[in-house]
Design an enzyme around this catalytic site. Structure first.
Site, short mmCIF file in Angstrom:
data_model
loop_
_atom_site.label_atom_id
_atom_site.label_comp_id
_atom_site.label_asym_id
_atom_site.label_seq_id
_atom_site.Cartn_x
_atom_site.Cartn_y
_atom_site.Cartn_z
N SER A 1 0.87 -1.28 -0.02
CA SER A 1 0.05 0.05 -0.09
C SER A 1 0.96 1.33 0.10
O SER A 1 0.48 2.40 0.01
CB SER A 1 -1.00 -0.18 1.39
OG SER A 1 -0.02 -0.26 2.38
N HIS B 1 -3.77 -3.52 -5.82
CA HIS B 1 -3.64 -3.19 -4.39
C HIS B 1 -5.31 -3.28 -4.30
O HIS B 1 -6.06 -2.22 -4.71
CB HIS B 1 -3.32 -1.63 -4.43
CG HIS B 1 -3.39 -0.99 -3.18
ND1 HIS B 1 -3.61 0.14 -2.89
CD2 HIS B 1 -3.14 -1.78 -1.94
CE1 HIS B 1 -3.64 0.43 -1.53
NE2 HIS B 1 -3.47 -0.64 -0.94
N GLU C 1 -6.70 -1.04 -7.16
CA GLU C 1 -5.78 -0.42 -8.16
C GLU C 1 -4.72 -1.40 -8.78
O GLU C 1 -4.34 -2.32 -8.09
CB GLU C 1 -4.87 0.58 -7.18
CG GLU C 1 -5.76 1.64 -6.80
CD GLU C 1 -5.04 2.39 -5.67
OE1 GLU C 1 -5.36 3.62 -5.72
OE2 GLU C 1 -4.29 2.06 -4.78
N ASN D 1 -4.25 6.00 -1.41
CA ASN D 1 -3.31 6.12 -0.40
C ASN D 1 -2.60 7.45 -0.32
O ASN D 1 -2.34 8.13 0.71
CB ASN D 1 -2.54 4.97 0.07
CG ASN D 1 -3.33 3.99 0.92
OD1 ASN D 1 -4.45 3.94 1.22
ND2 ASN D 1 -2.63 2.76 0.99
N1 CAA Z 1 -17.05 -9.09 5.19
C1 CAA Z 1 -18.33 -9.02 4.40
N2 CAA Z 1 -19.19 -8.20 4.70
C2 CAA Z 1 -18.66 -7.04 5.46
C3 CAA Z 1 -17.25 -7.13 6.13
C4 CAA Z 1 -16.46 -8.04 5.70
N3 CAA Z 1 -15.23 -8.03 6.09
N4 CAA Z 1 -17.20 -5.78 6.45
C5 CAA Z 1 -18.34 -5.06 6.56
N5 CAA Z 1 -19.39 -5.95 5.95
C6 CAA Z 1 -20.82 -5.58 5.51
C7 CAA Z 1 -21.57 -5.75 6.66
O1 CAA Z 1 -21.73 -6.85 7.09
C8 CAA Z 1 -22.66 -4.98 6.16
O2 CAA Z 1 -23.61 -5.54 5.58
P1 CAA Z 1 -25.24 -5.54 5.60
O3 CAA Z 1 -25.49 -4.45 5.13
O4 CAA Z 1 -25.55 -6.65 4.79
O5 CAA Z 1 -25.46 -5.95 6.99
C9 CAA Z 1 -21.95 -3.88 5.34
O6 CAA Z 1 -20.74 -4.30 5.07
C10 CAA Z 1 -21.96 -2.53 5.95
O7 CAA Z 1 -21.32 -2.68 7.14
P2 CAA Z 1 -21.82 -2.23 8.71
O8 CAA Z 1 -23.38 -2.16 8.74
O9 CAA Z 1 -21.15 -3.04 9.50
O10 CAA Z 1 -21.27 -0.62 8.85
P3 CAA Z 1 -21.07 0.28 7.80
O11 CAA Z 1 -22.43 0.67 7.04
O12 CAA Z 1 -20.55 1.49 8.44
O13 CAA Z 1 -20.12 -0.09 6.63
C11 CAA Z 1 -17.80 0.00 6.10
C12 CAA Z 1 -18.76 -0.47 7.07
C13 CAA Z 1 -18.05 -1.30 4.87
C14 CAA Z 1 -16.49 -0.42 6.43
C15 CAA Z 1 -17.91 1.23 5.69
O14 CAA Z 1 -18.00 2.08 6.97
C16 CAA Z 1 -17.15 1.80 4.66
O15 CAA Z 1 -17.13 1.57 3.36
N6 CAA Z 1 -15.84 2.62 5.17
C17 CAA Z 1 -14.87 3.13 4.53
C18 CAA Z 1 -13.75 1.82 4.26
C19 CAA Z 1 -12.68 2.43 3.49
O16 CAA Z 1 -12.61 3.59 3.15
N7 CAA Z 1 -11.69 1.48 3.19
C20 CAA Z 1 -10.65 1.60 2.56
C21 CAA Z 1 -9.52 1.96 3.34
S1 CAA Z 1 -7.88 2.36 2.86
C22 CAA Z 1 -7.04 0.90 2.39
O17 CAA Z 1 -7.89 -0.08 2.72
C23 CAA Z 1 -5.81 0.92 1.80
C24 CAA Z 1 -4.84 0.65 2.42
O18 CAA Z 1 -3.90 0.26 1.95
C25 CAA Z 1 -4.68 1.11 3.80
#
Ligand code: CAA
Length: 298
Positions: free
Chosen positions: A132, A153, A165, A203
């Protein structure tokens, strides 16, 4: 049994090295898209944890699918049956058409893994990293054949996030790159292309944004909760910067920024944050430790 096949170069067997949050998520989407997966990790406990997390996640996702209860349970059984585990990297990659390295962000560790992979894999296997923050050219430094090396990525949580990516270095061949794009589409992701540059697209924007939020809080301009609320309601982000940094892990965020600050001292955006440094020194790494910018212990 349906087995996916990727055009350009034939991809059927995928080895994933590293079974943490990213590796297990990649294994899950790859297997549920019809590929055979070998998930490798030297830590047997990490592999057990990964299989448990994958099983829970696939079961959850199956409930959202249309169809009968039998079709839902068949989806879980079939997906899980496509994933094998192994704690020897050389053995794990021997039959792989595509290898995805998803180990922790440590350049020496990654280079060591690729040296081992190159010795043990087939001559035409494609090698990729899920790094990343490192440049591909740095990760690939010791590789003899860099034409078959590229970057895939993924984003956390991998089963939910739709983006992939796909990165090429100056050495990546057109065939390798085209195969990686096809593979990304085959596992259900929307692919975007980016040059081999620090943090690629997401990122490169996200990490400085976290630090700018921390600086805003440190200056006393606004509270953490108000900054998070503002970015959710005013910019439509699912999480605010402090929530998301806690979700990713403050150690990861700091590690990436420290690496960039050392490599690109002239870029002001890559400045450290005393607040992030303090939290990491105290072991407050975010959700995974129960404390970060926020406390999750309740
Ligand atoms: N596997 C399967 N389903 C999952 C899951 C997983 N690991 N994590 C979350 N979900 C599902 C939940 O079960 C839920 O499904 P339902 O609607 O059917 O119940 C759905 O996703 C939404 O989850 P939540 O209701 O728990 O909570 P939420 O609506 O807040 O969503 C989230 C959680 C998807 C994480 C959302 O908050 C989100 O998109 N956040 C931003 C995440 C983000 O920006 N990620 C990128 C980070 S940067 C990166 O990863 C790069 C790096 O190199 C660091």
């Amino acid at each position: 049994m349906f087995t996916a096949k990727c055009a350009m170069q034939n991809i059927r067997n995928v080895a994933i090295v590293g079974s943490g949050q990213m590796g297990s998520g990649i294994a899950q989407v790859t297997a549920s898209s019809g590929f055979n997966v070998m998930l490798a990790d030297v830590n047997k406990k990490a592999l057990d944890r990964a299989m448990k997390a994958i099983s829970q996640s696939v079961t959850h996702l199956s409930k959202k699918q249309k169809g009968t209860d039998k079709e839902k349970s068949d989806f879980v059984t079939l997906t899980m049956s496509r994933i094998k585990t192994c704690n020897n990297v050389s053995t794990a990659v021997a039959d792989a058409d595509l290898i995805i390295e998803a180990a922790i962000e440590n350049i020496d560790l990654k280079r060591g893994i690729f040296a081992q992979i190159e010795q043990s894999c087939k001559k035409d296997s494609i090698l990729t990293t899920n790094t990343s923050s490192f440049l591909l050219e740095d990760v690939a430094k010791g590789l003899q054949d860099k034409t078959r090396f590229g970057g895939l990525h993924f984003f956390n949580p991998v089963p939910v996030m739709k983006l992939l990516e796909v990165i090429r270095s100056d050495d990546t061949s057109d065939e390798t790159y085209a195969t990686l794009i096809k593979f990304g589409t085959a596992v259900g992701k929307t692919t975007v292309a980016c040059k081999d540059s620090p943090g690629f697209i997401v990122n490169r924007l996200l990490i400085p944004y976290f630090f700018e939020a921390a600086r805003m809080y440190e200056r006393g301009d606004a509270s953490m909760t108000d900054i998070d609320e503002a970015m959710k309601l005013g910019a439509g982000h699912p999480m605010g910067p402090f929530e998301l940094a806690d979700y990713i892990g403050l150690d990861t965020v700091k590690f990436v920024m420290d690496g960039w600050a050392a490599k690109y001292p002239e870029v002001q955006l890559f400045e450290a944050s005393p607040l992030v440094d303090k939290l990491v020194a105290e072991g407050k790494l975010g959700r995974k430790t129960g404390d970060g910018f926020y406390s999750y212990k309740k």
